[in-house]
Design a protein around this motif. Structure first.
Motif, PDB file in Angstrom:
ATOM      1  N   VAL A 174       0.838  -1.194   0.000  1.00 20.63           N
ATOM      2  CA  VAL A 174       0.000   0.000   0.000  1.00 20.63           C
ATOM      3  C   VAL A 174       0.879   1.252   0.000  1.00 20.63           C
ATOM      4  O   VAL A 174       0.841   2.048  -0.922  1.00 20.63           O
ATOM      5  N   THR A 175       1.645   1.456   1.040  1.00 20.85           N
ATOM      6  CA  THR A 175       2.625   2.548   1.049  1.00 20.85           C
ATOM      7  C   THR A 175       4.032   1.955   1.089  1.00 20.85           C
ATOM      8  O   THR A 175       4.773   2.021   0.133  1.00 20.85           O
ATOM      9  N   THR A 176       4.357   1.317   2.232  1.00 21.32           N
ATOM     10  CA  THR A 176       5.699   0.742   2.366  1.00 21.32           C
ATOM     11  C   THR A 176       5.667  -0.703   2.839  1.00 21.32           C
ATOM     12  O   THR A 176       6.716  -1.312   3.002  1.00 21.32           O
ATOM     13  N   PHE A 177       4.486  -1.258   3.070  1.00 25.16           N
ATOM     14  CA  PHE A 177       4.412  -2.612   3.619  1.00 25.16           C
ATOM     15  C   PHE A 177       3.301  -3.395   2.910  1.00 25.16           C
ATOM     16  O   PHE A 177       2.324  -2.822   2.442  1.00 25.16           O
ATOM     17  N   PRO A 178       3.420  -4.716   2.835  1.00 26.16           N
ATOM     18  CA  PRO A 178       2.382  -5.530   2.193  1.00 26.16           C
ATOM     19  C   PRO A 178       1.238  -5.817   3.150  1.00 26.16           C
ATOM     20  O   PRO A 178       1.409  -5.859   4.372  1.00 26.16           O
ATOM     21  N   ALA A 179       0.062  -6.031   2.578  1.00 31.86           N
ATOM     22  CA  ALA A 179      -1.112  -6.391   3.362  1.00 31.86           C
ATOM     23  C   ALA A 179      -2.043  -7.226   2.489  1.00 31.86           C
ATOM     24  O   ALA A 179      -1.979  -7.170   1.258  1.00 31.86           O
ATOM     25  N   ALA A 180      -2.908  -7.995   3.136  1.00 31.46           N
ATOM     26  CA  ALA A 180      -3.840  -8.868   2.424  1.00 31.46           C
ATOM     27  C   ALA A 180      -5.196  -8.182   2.296  1.00 31.46           C
ATOM     28  O   ALA A 180      -5.624  -7.427   3.178  1.00 31.46           O
ATOM     29  N   LEU A 181      -5.884  -8.465   1.177  1.00 31.83           N
ATOM     30  CA  LEU A 181      -7.202  -7.897   0.900  1.00 31.83           C
ATOM     31  C   LEU A 181      -8.296  -8.920   1.181  1.00 31.83           C
ATOM     32  O   LEU A 181      -8.210 -10.082   0.748  1.00 31.83           O
ATOM     33  N   VAL A 182      -9.360  -8.481   1.867  1.00 41.61           N
ATOM     34  CA  VAL A 182     -10.507  -9.352   2.093  1.00 41.61           C
ATOM     35  C   VAL A 182     -11.297  -9.468   0.788  1.00 41.61           C
ATOM     36  O   VAL A 182     -11.519  -8.477   0.086  1.00 41.61           O
ATOM     37  N   ASP A 183     -11.712 -10.690   0.458  1.00 45.02           N
ATOM     38  CA  ASP A 183     -12.458 -10.967  -0.776  1.00 45.02           C
ATOM     39  C   ASP A 183     -13.956 -10.803  -0.516  1.00 45.02           C
ATOM     40  O   ASP A 183     -14.593 -11.673   0.057  1.00 45.02           O
ATOM     41  N   PHE A 184     -14.509  -9.682  -0.975  1.00 45.80           N
ATOM     42  CA  PHE A 184     -15.918  -9.387  -0.699  1.00 45.80           C
ATOM     43  C   PHE A 184     -16.877 -10.183  -1.579  1.00 45.80           C
ATOM     44  O   PHE A 184     -18.095 -10.123  -1.372  1.00 45.80           O
ATOM     45  N   THR A 185     -16.378 -10.930  -2.562  1.00 46.08           N
ATOM     46  CA  THR A 185     -17.283 -11.779  -3.338  1.00 46.08           C
ATOM     47  C   THR A 185     -17.572 -13.090  -2.617  1.00 46.08           C
ATOM     48  O   THR A 185     -18.432 -13.859  -3.061  1.00 46.08           O
ATOM     49  N   ASN A 186     -16.871 -13.335  -1.518  1.00 39.01           N
ATOM     50  CA  ASN A 186     -17.083 -14.538  -0.715  1.00 39.01           C
ATOM     51  C   ASN A 186     -18.101 -14.221   0.382  1.00 39.01           C
ATOM     52  O   ASN A 186     -17.804 -13.430   1.289  1.00 39.01           O
ATOM     53  N   PRO A 187     -19.293 -14.799   0.331  1.00 45.11           N
ATOM     54  CA  PRO A 187     -20.316 -14.477   1.346  1.00 45.11           C
ATOM     55  C   PRO A 187     -19.842 -14.731   2.773  1.00 45.11           C
ATOM     56  O   PRO A 187     -20.178 -13.966   3.690  1.00 45.11           O
ATOM     57  N   GLU A 188     -19.058 -15.789   2.988  1.00 44.34           N
ATOM     58  CA  GLU A 188     -18.577 -16.076   4.333  1.00 44.34           C
ATOM     59  C   GLU A 188     -17.576 -15.017   4.792  1.00 44.34           C
ATOM     60  O   GLU A 188     -17.548 -14.639   5.972  1.00 44.34           O
ATOM     61  N   ALA A 189     -16.760 -14.510   3.871  1.00 43.52           N
ATOM     62  CA  ALA A 189     -15.808 -13.456   4.221  1.00 43.52           C
ATOM     63  C   ALA A 189     -16.540 -12.161   4.577  1.00 43.52           C
ATOM     64  O   ALA A 189     -16.130 -11.445   5.503  1.00 43.52           O
ATOM     65  N   ARG A 190     -17.611 -11.872   3.863  1.00 46.51           N
ATOM     66  CA  ARG A 190     -18.409 -10.673   4.174  1.00 46.51           C
ATOM     67  C   ARG A 190     -18.994 -10.790   5.576  1.00 46.51           C
ATOM     68  O   ARG A 190     -18.966  -9.821   6.354  1.00 46.51           O
ATOM     69  N   GLU A 191     -19.555 -11.936   5.899  1.00 42.36           N
ATOM     70  CA  GLU A 191     -20.136 -12.124   7.228  1.00 42.36           C
ATOM     71  C   GLU A 191     -19.056 -12.051   8.302  1.00 42.36           C
ATOM     72  O   GLU A 191     -19.279 -11.521   9.393  1.00 42.36           O
ATOM     73  N   TRP A 192     -17.886 -12.559   7.982  1.00 40.87           N
ATOM     74  CA  TRP A 192     -16.784 -12.553   8.954  1.00 40.87           C
ATOM     75  C   TRP A 192     -16.333 -11.130   9.266  1.00 40.87           C
ATOM     76  O   TRP A 192     -16.178 -10.759  10.436  1.00 40.87           O
ATOM     77  N   ILE A 193     -16.124 -10.296   8.228  1.00 38.90           N
ATOM     78  CA  ILE A 193     -15.656  -8.925   8.485  1.00 38.90           C
ATOM     79  C   ILE A 193     -16.762  -8.097   9.134  1.00 38.90           C
ATOM     80  O   ILE A 193     -16.482  -7.202   9.948  1.00 38.90           O
ATOM     81  N   LYS A 194     -18.017  -8.392   8.823  1.00 41.46           N
ATOM     82  CA  LYS A 194     -19.117  -7.714   9.535  1.00 41.46           C
ATOM     83  C   LYS A 194     -19.104  -8.064  11.020  1.00 41.46           C
ATOM     84  O   LYS A 194     -19.335  -7.203  11.874  1.00 41.46           O
ATOM     85  N   LYS A 195     -18.818  -9.322  11.313  1.00 39.46           N
ATOM     86  CA  LYS A 195     -18.749  -9.737  12.720  1.00 39.46           C
ATOM     87  C   LYS A 195     -17.621  -9.017  13.442  1.00 39.46           C
ATOM     88  O   LYS A 195     -17.755  -8.614  14.603  1.00 39.46           O
ATOM     89  N   VAL A 196     -16.480  -8.821  12.738  1.00 40.18           N
ATOM     90  CA  VAL A 196     -15.371  -8.067  13.312  1.00 40.18           C
ATOM     91  C   VAL A 196     -15.828  -6.647  13.662  1.00 40.18           C
ATOM     92  O   VAL A 196     -15.545  -6.131  14.750  1.00 40.18           O
ATOM     93  N   ILE A 197     -16.540  -6.010  12.751  1.00 41.52           N
ATOM     94  CA  ILE A 197     -17.029  -4.643  12.991  1.00 41.52           C
ATOM     95  C   ILE A 197     -18.003  -4.619  14.166  1.00 41.52           C
ATOM     96  O   ILE A 197     -17.911  -3.765  15.062  1.00 41.52           O
ATOM     97  N   LYS A 198     -18.944  -5.563  14.171  1.00 39.14           N
ATOM     98  CA  LYS A 198     -19.969  -5.566  15.221  1.00 39.14           C
ATOM     99  C   LYS A 198     -19.385  -5.886  16.596  1.00 39.14           C
ATOM    100  O   LYS A 198     -19.800  -5.294  17.603  1.00 39.14           O
ATOM    101  N   SER A 199     -18.422  -6.807  16.650  1.00 42.02           N
ATOM    102  CA  SER A 199     -17.869  -7.232  17.937  1.00 42.02           C
ATOM    103  C   SER A 199     -16.748  -6.320  18.409  1.00 42.02           C
ATOM    104  O   SER A 199     -16.766  -5.833  19.550  1.00 42.02           O
ATOM    105  N   ASN A 200     -15.769  -6.073  17.545  1.00 40.83           N
ATOM    106  CA  ASN A 200     -14.551  -5.392  17.967  1.00 40.83           C
ATOM    107  C   ASN A 200     -14.649  -3.880  17.940  1.00 40.83           C
ATOM    108  O   ASN A 200     -13.825  -3.187  18.550  1.00 40.83           O
ATOM    109  N   MET A 201     -15.645  -3.345  17.250  1.00 40.25           N
ATOM    110  CA  MET A 201     -15.759  -1.893  17.133  1.00 40.25           C
ATOM    111  C   MET A 201     -17.042  -1.395  17.794  1.00 40.25           C
ATOM    112  O   MET A 201     -17.009  -0.750  18.835  1.00 40.25           O
ATOM    113  N   ILE A 202     -18.182  -1.760  17.207  1.00 41.17           N
ATOM    114  CA  ILE A 202     -19.450  -1.361  17.832  1.00 41.17           C
ATOM    115  C   ILE A 202     -19.569  -1.977  19.226  1.00 41.17           C
ATOM    116  O   ILE A 202     -20.049  -1.341  20.169  1.00 41.17           O
ATOM    117  N   GLY A 203     -19.071  -3.189  19.360  1.00 39.85           N
ATOM    118  CA  GLY A 203     -19.190  -3.908  20.623  1.00 39.85           C
ATOM    119  C   GLY A 203     -18.455  -3.272  21.784  1.00 39.85           C
ATOM    120  O   GLY A 203     -18.832  -3.478  22.946  1.00 39.85           O
TER     121      GLY A 203
END
Length: 673
Positions: free
Chosen positions: A355-384
């Motif tokens: 991205v700038t100076t370091f590598p990172a992995a991209l979440v695949d939003f075409t995968n329904p399970e990946a979408r649910e997983w990152i939503k759970k991260v938002i709901k638990s780790n942020m809103i939670g």
């Protein structure tokens, strides 16, 4: 109206028409391929065309008063079956079928030399796009964004990151014409909208689009409202957002809390604390950056939920940060990698993007399970843990040679990726039962992002006065977003990108005291005020760098808070009725050349704002439209004409309509000392 003769076809709604003949066909099709080279979110795109074939002949398959199906074809056998529907003030073209292997499409729209064109998403350099050929591709905006600027040349030389006048986080395949019609191309493929021809516009789409929509209005503002409704309306902002500044701080609990207390003592009206490093930090050659593992850092922010509760008791909400990547050092990356939730290369390996100076992995939003997983991260780790909002960053970096879970070609999904990112965030908020309370803001987007994201910001401007990438550019960006149907926008007060470390002196950029103060003034007259310390905080002037700056900023925050009733009703009218918030003057007044006035704007219909956008100015030449206007600070009255207005620091040229129903609110704001 549909008119068909032996060799011609005319479709007309209001004062807009499409006309087909053998000499001027509506459509052309073809075959080709693009080559994409990505570096740090910037793209070099090479286009190759095997062929471009005008579809000069047509055959009517069916027809009634408001609808017809027509087969267009060429002597060489290429075919395109289309359905045209005219309903009231809207013409819809659906592509029902096409010959195999066609992947290029052109549509031609008659025009006049005097026509002005606006929109195409977020444009920073030009408001009127007539005479321009506009590429539509989600990317980094670029550093400098002007090939004649030494900073742009340096950024290109160092990282191929300089950009150009058309590079943008948020392109959108829509435009609005001064002839009171809009166009929407329903496609996420790479496109180029060419408005440079004298007698026609040429829209080039690198796939066969499903649908193209044209609509007309009774006036330019009516046309913009109809476009806005068509692409989708968001929910209104939470009420707390209007209660002051969202203060961007970082460095850990022991740093940010004392800064908040000192700012409150000096009268700064704070409604939110935005801590982008809630999940940790890393120091790189680009500056202070973040650890992209979406779990709060207990060393920097011990017992963060308790801190969030304590701040809420003081009337201050806490906001965080998330993006589409996962740090390779993080626990979430390990989990996503194990479950197969990440974008991959053609050879099956994970795609780790620098991205700038370091590598990172991209979440695949075409995968329904990946979408649910990152939503759970938002709901638990942020809103939670009590966060009331966050920056939902990035969305521009999907490589075109990536392999996606559902098999969609990445080239065709690239522009849709940030739209799905917005949808994921919106669904997480809704599923957590926090709609109307949580706000997230994005920079990347495309068609239909507006219906999902609660707020947008203009991205990573330079900390300077440059018209293509500094303070002036955020005004044009807001206006072009309005003309693209997106109303809720704001910017990093003072800009973000600093070139100060390991660069030649000639390209050094550092935020000055004057720039911060003038940017704060402009942001006062937008829906949201939010600061950012920038990528090199210690090199830049901050809101509390001296007493005078803090006092100035506190006063501007109180002015913004005093305008809350007015701003809140503007946002609600946008969210419920599609009415624009930050407007070019020609949405209400007859203006001959909008490009000359693109650094003035109407904030709603009752406020006229002409921010100071040049260093060293204490007066500014301001165009006053035909109406009676009252200077916000002095009470002096003005009618139509051009005036030299005094504009010392803290008193930018702002005027309100003399007969406004919000007069009492404006007088209160103008009296802030």
């Amino acid at each position: 109206m549909i008119e068909i003769s032996e060799n011609s076809l005319t479709l007309r709604i209001g004062n807009f028409e499409l006309a087909h003949s053998e000499d001027f066909p509506i459509f052309a099709v073809g075959r080709g391929e693009n080559t994409y080279e990505m570096s740090h979110g910037n793209f070099n795109i090479s286009k190759y065309y095997n062929e471009k074939i005008p579809l000069r002949k047509f055959k009517v398959l069916s027809k009634n008063e408001n609808q017809c199906e027509i087969l267009f074809f060429s002597p060489s056998g290429e075919e395109l079956k289309s359905k045209f529907s005219l309903i009231a003030d809207k013409l819809t073209i659906e592509i029902l079928s096409a010959s195999k292997n066609l992947n290029r499409f052109w549509i031609y729209i008659p025009t006049y030399e005097s026509e002005e064109i606006y929109g195409c998403g977020e444009q920073y350099s030009y408001l009127n796009l007539r005479g321009k050929r506009v590429p539509l591709w989600v990317s980094e905006q670029g550093v400098g964004r002007n090939k004649r600027d030494i900073i742009t040349h340096f950024a290109n030389f160092k990282d191929d990151a300089g950009g150009d006048w058309h590079t943008t986080y948020f392109p959108q395949p829509t435009f609005v014409s001064s002839r009171n019609y809009y166009s929407i191309v329903h496609s996420y493929a790479y496109s180029e909208f060419d408005f440079s021809h004298r007698n026609f516009h040429e829209l080039e789409i690198h796939e066969i689009p499903q649908k193209i929509e044209f609509g007309t209005g009774n006036s330019l503002i009516d046309t913009v409202v109809k476009l806005t409704k068509s692409i989708g309306l968001p929910n209104p902002l939470p009420d707390w957002v209007y209660d002051g500044v969202i203060l961007g701080l970082q460095g850990g609990r022991d740093v940010v809390v004392p800064k908040i207390m000192r700012a409150l003592e000096k009268g700064l009206k704070i409604t939110g604390l935005w801590i982008q490093d809630w999940e940790g930090k890393r120091i790189t050659t680009f500056g202070k950056q973040l650890m992209w593992n979406w779990v709060y850092d207990e060393n920097m922010y011990p017992n963060l939920p308790e801190m969030i509760d304590q701040l809420r008791d003081m009337g201050i909400r806490t906001l965080g940060y998330i993006n589409t990547f996962l740090a390779l050092e993080g626990s979430l990356y390990q989990e996503a990698s194990k479950k197969g939730y990440l974008v991959r290369k053609p050879n099956g390996e994970e795609y780790h993007v620098v991205v700038t100076t370091f590598p990172a992995a991209l979440v695949d939003f075409t995968n329904p399970e990946a979408r649910e997983w990152i939503k759970k991260v938002i709901k638990s780790n942020m809103i939670g843990i009590g966060l009331s909002g966050w920056m939902a960053d990035f969305g521009e970096y999907l490589p075109t040679d990536a392999v996606l879970y559902d098999g969609t070609p990445a080239e065709l999904y690239h522009n849709r990726y940030p739209v799905d990112w917005a949808k994921i965030n919106a669904e997480a908020v809704e599923e957590a039962g926090k709609m109307g309370e949580v706000v997230f803001f994005m920079r990347a987007g495309n068609l239909h992002s507006a219906r999902y994201s609660t707020l947008f910001w203009h991205g990573d401007q330079l900390v300077n006065w440059s018209k293509d990438d500094g303070l002036p550019s955020v005004i044009v960006a807001a206006l072009s977003m309005t003309m693209s149907g997106i109303g809720l926008t704001h910017s990093d007060i003072g800009g973000y990108t600093t070139l100060a470390k390991n660069v030649p002196d000639i390209v050094v950029t550092k935020r000055t005291k004057e720039l911060f103060m003038r940017w704060a003034e402009q942001s006062t007259f937008t829906p949201v005020m939010r600061t950012h310390e920038g990528n090199w905080p210690d090199e830049n002037w901050q809101f509390d760098s001296d007493e005078e700056t803090l006092k100035h900023f506190a006063r501007m925050s109180m002015v913004h808070y005093a305008l809350k009733p007015y701003i809140k009703q503007l946002v609600e009218k946008y969210a419920y009725e599609g009415k624009p918030i930050i407007m070019p003057l020609n949405l209400r007044y007859r203006i001959e050349n909008t490009e000359e006035l693109k650094y003035q704007y109407l904030f709603g219909e009752d406020l006229l704002v002409a921010p100071v956008i040049e260093s060293g100015q204490d007066t500014k030449k301001v165009f006053i439209p035909d109406d009676e206007w009252v200077h916000l600070w002095s009470g002096k009255r003005y009618t139509g004409g051009t005036y030299e207005i005094e504009a010392p620091i803290g008193y930018p040229p702002v005027f309100y309509l003399a007969d406004s129903e919000w007069k009492d609110v404006f007088e209160k704001a103008g009296d802030m000392k």
